[in-house]
Scaffold this active site. Structure first.
Site, short mmCIF file in Angstrom:
data_model
loop_
_atom_site.label_atom_id
_atom_site.label_comp_id
_atom_site.label_asym_id
_atom_site.label_seq_id
_atom_site.Cartn_x
_atom_site.Cartn_y
_atom_site.Cartn_z
N GLU A 197 0.84 -1.22 0.00
CA GLU A 197 0.00 0.00 0.00
C GLU A 197 0.87 1.26 0.00
O GLU A 197 0.73 2.15 0.84
CB GLU A 197 -0.98 -0.01 1.18
CG GLU A 197 -1.98 -1.15 1.07
CD GLU A 197 -3.19 -1.06 2.00
OE1 GLU A 197 -3.22 -0.18 2.88
OE2 GLU A 197 -4.10 -1.90 1.83
N GLU A 220 -4.79 -8.59 -0.30
CA GLU A 220 -5.57 -8.31 0.91
C GLU A 220 -7.03 -8.14 0.51
O GLU A 220 -7.32 -7.34 -0.39
CB GLU A 220 -5.09 -7.04 1.62
CG GLU A 220 -3.75 -7.21 2.31
CD GLU A 220 -3.32 -6.00 3.13
OE1 GLU A 220 -4.19 -5.30 3.68
OE2 GLU A 220 -2.09 -5.78 3.20
O1 AHR Z 1 -5.04 -5.76 7.09
C1 AHR Z 1 -4.97 -4.57 7.82
C2 AHR Z 1 -4.35 -3.44 7.02
O2 AHR Z 1 -5.17 -3.11 5.95
C3 AHR Z 1 -3.02 -3.74 6.38
O3 AHR Z 1 -1.96 -3.57 7.26
C4 AHR Z 1 -2.97 -2.73 5.29
O4 AHR Z 1 -2.19 -3.16 4.20
C5 AHR Z 1 -4.41 -2.51 4.92
O5 AHR Z 1 -4.75 -1.18 4.84
#
Ligand code: AHR
Length: 547
Positions: free
Chosen positions: A219, A339
């Site tokens: 991210e 994710e």
């Molecule tokens: O999964 C929790 C968080 O969500 C992670 O650390 C991040 O990559 C995302 O914003």
């Protein structure tokens, strides 16, 4: 086109399985009947029909679509996986045995670590060597707690060996250096004599490990450095240059992808750096209900809103994939959704930065729908990692001391493992809507695959929390003379189908009642000739096996 309450929509899965509007007949306001009468008519006139193109399977559903993600966040690593060698909780070299056994049962294929936002402030050298000598750090993203670095590179790779899964390491771009990332690869994978390989040997590991999946930051448009795509694309090229292949180890380099619908990010990354990457990794969290509440405190408005957002994954993947197709028509670069999942308000009384949430039947539907969509996009999506494995967000497992509970989401992953590495079968689905207020979503969601021994598996979700659904399913197989047969899906269950459902939308498993939501044998189908009739219970996930 103006949508009115009289607009009838039929939804259909295209041959690649994506949901598109097949027919939209907008009746003019002049011929309007009452909305109720129209609704009733639609209920009668739309039959749920599914055609499975058993002879058109081409793409393999990578088992890595069923991957997981574990971050140094809340109680995921510490207490979730790691209890330490001296713990009374049964463990192997500090890693809890019950969690490993449970994850092996769902055949966890790949595990991403150490973050997440944590990855871009993690310095791997703090996590090697004798544990009592490792420096501590402040985990600034996740509650400002002190990280003792007891779980580091050796422990993570030991965990992956115990799980029999592929490791996926995410390196630090935001606050790290090219040298630091380059040396991490050398430390793990170099077999010869070198400063890093010698350090690894000094720390007790002679032979190098194999690590294929390597992420270059996380991210980086947000917690990983708040970068512009052009800047990150250049940084990606620089970092990736120094990520070396040692011996037989071949790195699969993964660039940070877009947040949700930030298509510009995908465009710039593919244009500027596409030729230097193996994977591009967008993220999509489908949030929670209408308002963000703890998982068990929801009503139907929240149920609907959550599933509506979960379905959006289809549009997001399609649009990011279309951009990738422009630059990479041969699909060399994989989409890695590293994710995804539901994100509710934390359980009352828990640390808000530990992201500990319960997991209900609604989460099972989120998982069922998302995995169906990803299966149907398996030509481009080669890995996905649900967030996160234990005690954080949409977890598979919750722990409390020595106790462990499997969530409804876990059971979906267990039921869907029949799709791992199977050939995706295109489907056409026409189905009714599930309506709530003025809004609607398709009530059913599906994917199908054929495994190496020729068995067909169909995973079906009925999103409607109140109404069962009758589904007429046909198999199209021009190459087979014999009609299909419903087979034995799971020797342990000894029946042809399995269902995950419960009486309440909020049904969930607790430490006191850990089996409230679990798969059961499913009998509500009839097979005549090549036609299968199935009655899907309301709010359910069903998996069928056809021989
Ligand atoms: O999964 C929790 C968080 O969500 C992670 O650390 C991040 O990559 C995302 O914003």
């Amino acid at each position: 086109m103006k949508h009115s309450k009289l607009t009838k929509w039929l939804f259909k899965m295209t041959s690649s399985g994506r949901i598109v509007t097949l027919v939209a007949i907008a009746l003019s306001a002049d011929c309007a009947a009452t909305p109720a009468a129209d609704g009733a008519q639609q209920e009668k006139s739309t039959v749920n029909k599914l055609v499975i193109h058993a002879d058109r399977g081409k793409e393999e559903i990578s088992r890595n679509i069923y991957g997981h993600f574990s971050e140094h966040l809340g109680r995921c690593i510490y207490e979730g996986f790691w209890v330490g060698e001296d713990s009374a909780i049964p463990n192997t070299r500090g890693i809890r045995n019950d969690v490993v056994e449970a994850l092996r049962r769902i055949k966890i294929p790949v595990l991403r670590w150490p973050g997440g936002c944590f990855a871009d402030e993690y310095h791997w050298k703090d996590g090697i060597g004798p544990r009592e000598e490792r420096p501590t750090m402040v985990n600034t993203h996740w509650g400002g707690v002190t990280e003792n670095n007891h779980f580091g590179t050796h422990e993570f790779l030991d965990l992956c060996e115990q799980l029999d899964c592929e490791p996926y390491i995410c390196g630090n771009v935001g606050s790290g250096s090219v040298l630091e990332m380059q040396q991490w690869v050398e430390y793990i994978t170099f077999d010869g004599k070198s400063p890093m390989a010698d350090l690894r040997r000094k720390n007790g590991r002679d032979k190098p490990w194999k690590v294929k999946y390597w992420g270059v930051g996380n991210e980086n448009w947000g917690c990983g450095g708040r970068m512009q795509p052009e800047y990150y694309a250049d940084l990606y090229r620089r970092y990736a240059t120094y990520l070396r292949n040692f011996g037989e180890n071949r790195l699969f380099k993964i660039a940070c992808g877009a947040r949700k619908a930030d298509y510009d990010w995908s465009e710039v990354l593919m244009r500027e750096a596409g030729r230097y990457m193996n994977g591009l990794a967008p993220h999509y969290y489908c949030g929670s209900g209408k308002t963000k509440r703890p998982a068990t405190q929801i009503d139907e408005e929240d149920w609907f809103a959550q599933l509506q957002r979960a379905l959006l994954i289809d549009e997001l993947v399609s649009k990011h994939a279309a951009i990738m197709d422009n630059y990479d028509p041969k699909k060399r670069v994989a989409m890695i959704l590293d994710e995804w999942g539901a994100w509710h308000a934390v359980e009352p009384g828990t640390n808000p930065r530990f992201l500990y949430q319960q997991n209900t039947l609604r989460d099972a539907l989120v998982a069922g729908v998302t995995l169906n969509v990803l299966n149907n996009h398996c030509d481009r999506v080669k890995m996905a990692n649900i967030a996160q494995t234990v005690n954080v967000l949409q977890a598979m497992i919750l722990t409390k001391g020595e106790k462990m509970v499997l969530t409804p989401t876990y059971h979906v992953f267990e039921m869907y493992k029949i799709h791992h590495d199977a050939t995706m079968l295109p489907v056409d689905l026409e189905c009714k809507d599930y309506r709530f207020g003025d809004e609607k979503i398709p009530a059913l969601n599906v994917s199908a695959s054929k495994d190496k021994s020729g068995r067909i598996h169909i995973s079906l979700c009925n999103l409607d929390p109140k109404n069962p659904a009758e589904l007429v399913c046909k198999f199209q197989d021009t190459r087979s003379a014999s009609p299909p047969e419903v087979g034995r899906i799971e020797p342990a269950v000894g029946r042809s189908g399995r269902v995950l459902t419960a009486d309440a939308m909020t049904a969930h498993n607790t430490f006191d009642n850990p089996k409230a939501v679990r798969p059961a044998a499913f009998y509500d189908y009839k097979l005549r000739g090549d036609t299968l009739k199935v009655t899907l219970p309301s709010k359910s996930v069903v998996v069928l096996e056809i021989k």
